[in-house]
Enzyme design. Sequence first.
Site, PDB file in Angstrom:
ATOM      1  N   LYS A  11       0.837  -1.202   0.000  1.00 40.96           N
ATOM      2  CA  LYS A  11       0.000   0.000   0.000  1.00 40.96           C
ATOM      3  C   LYS A  11       0.870   1.249   0.000  1.00 40.96           C
ATOM      4  CE  LYS A  11      -0.428   0.172   5.057  1.00 40.96           C
ATOM      5  NZ  LYS A  11      -1.319   0.077   6.228  1.00 40.96           N
ATOM      6  N   ARG A  60       0.461   5.500   0.965  1.00 40.14           N
ATOM      7  CA  ARG A  60      -0.394   6.496   1.618  1.00 40.14           C
ATOM      8  C   ARG A  60      -0.048   7.899   1.127  1.00 40.14           C
ATOM      9  NH1 ARG A  60      -2.937   4.426   6.251  1.00 40.14           N
ATOM     10  NH2 ARG A  60      -1.964   2.606   7.216  1.00 40.14           N
TER      11      ARG A  60
END
Length: 313
Positions: A195, A197
């Site tokens: 992921k 951010r």
Amino acid sequence: MSYIEPEAKIFSCSQSTYLAEKIAASYGIPLGKVSLSHYSDGEFQPSFEESIRGLRVFLVCSTFPSSDNLMELLLMIDAAKRASARHITAVIPYFGWARQDRKDKPRVPIGAKLVAKLLESAGATRIMTMDLHADQIQGFFEKPVDHLFASTIFVPHIKALNLDNLTIASPDMGGSKRAYAYSKFLGSDVVICYKQRKEANKIETMELIGDVKGRNIILIDDMIDTGGTLAKAADLMMEKGALSVRAICTHAILSGGAYEKIENSQLKELIVTDSIPLKKETPKIKVVSCAGLFAEVMHMVQNNVSISGKFLQ
């Protein structure tokens, strides 16, 4: 003259009484008496209502927000030191500020190091905690740290589910070591989510490394805050053909809209410990108590028995 190990007593900060009572019951002694006086401006003062001179004192306090929890623990440590306790063990099931374990950009504090120094300066002679966000936080202390792993209670729970085609998953790259440790005990495959951010608590993109088609997935993490990562990971895995997705998280912070995200996600179940009290009950969240684990290790510490077996994930 033979040496006699000092008696132990267990006390609790006001917001951790729910857990401390279970720990004390499992340990086999009553929870010690502490009073908390409040001033009109919000200042407070803890007071031990029984003698602790020459004793080993266990102070149970998870330092979740607000910062009053940490301040109360510091004041209790100082009070125990001034009341001539021989050993002062800060039992911190959830160690707050642990996400601030390094400088990830210029001009920011290393909050975890600051908290470690505060605890030591107050007078703590030992720290007992569980599933730190980063293992290296142990190095911030100059006192002994007993770092317990919730896998001790979670692995038997996973085995009891009797899931076929089990795969352990990490919701991010940083948790891959934890996921592989669980997979070793369970003999399962591992997949990892990657992921990125834009800012704290907001995910920009997420990709899956590994195959989940036809598998029952269990996501493993040390904490769940807003729930965005786990909800997004569960939805992604179901899109990729997973049969079911469960999550196991040690510390249930569950801030903001976390409860709604969990309920609306494709997570079948979220399993957490009681290191932090739940704000509300929900059918998708199951709590497994860590009280027995802490009580057992506290007994071992009191009797000077090696606890190295509890360090193993």
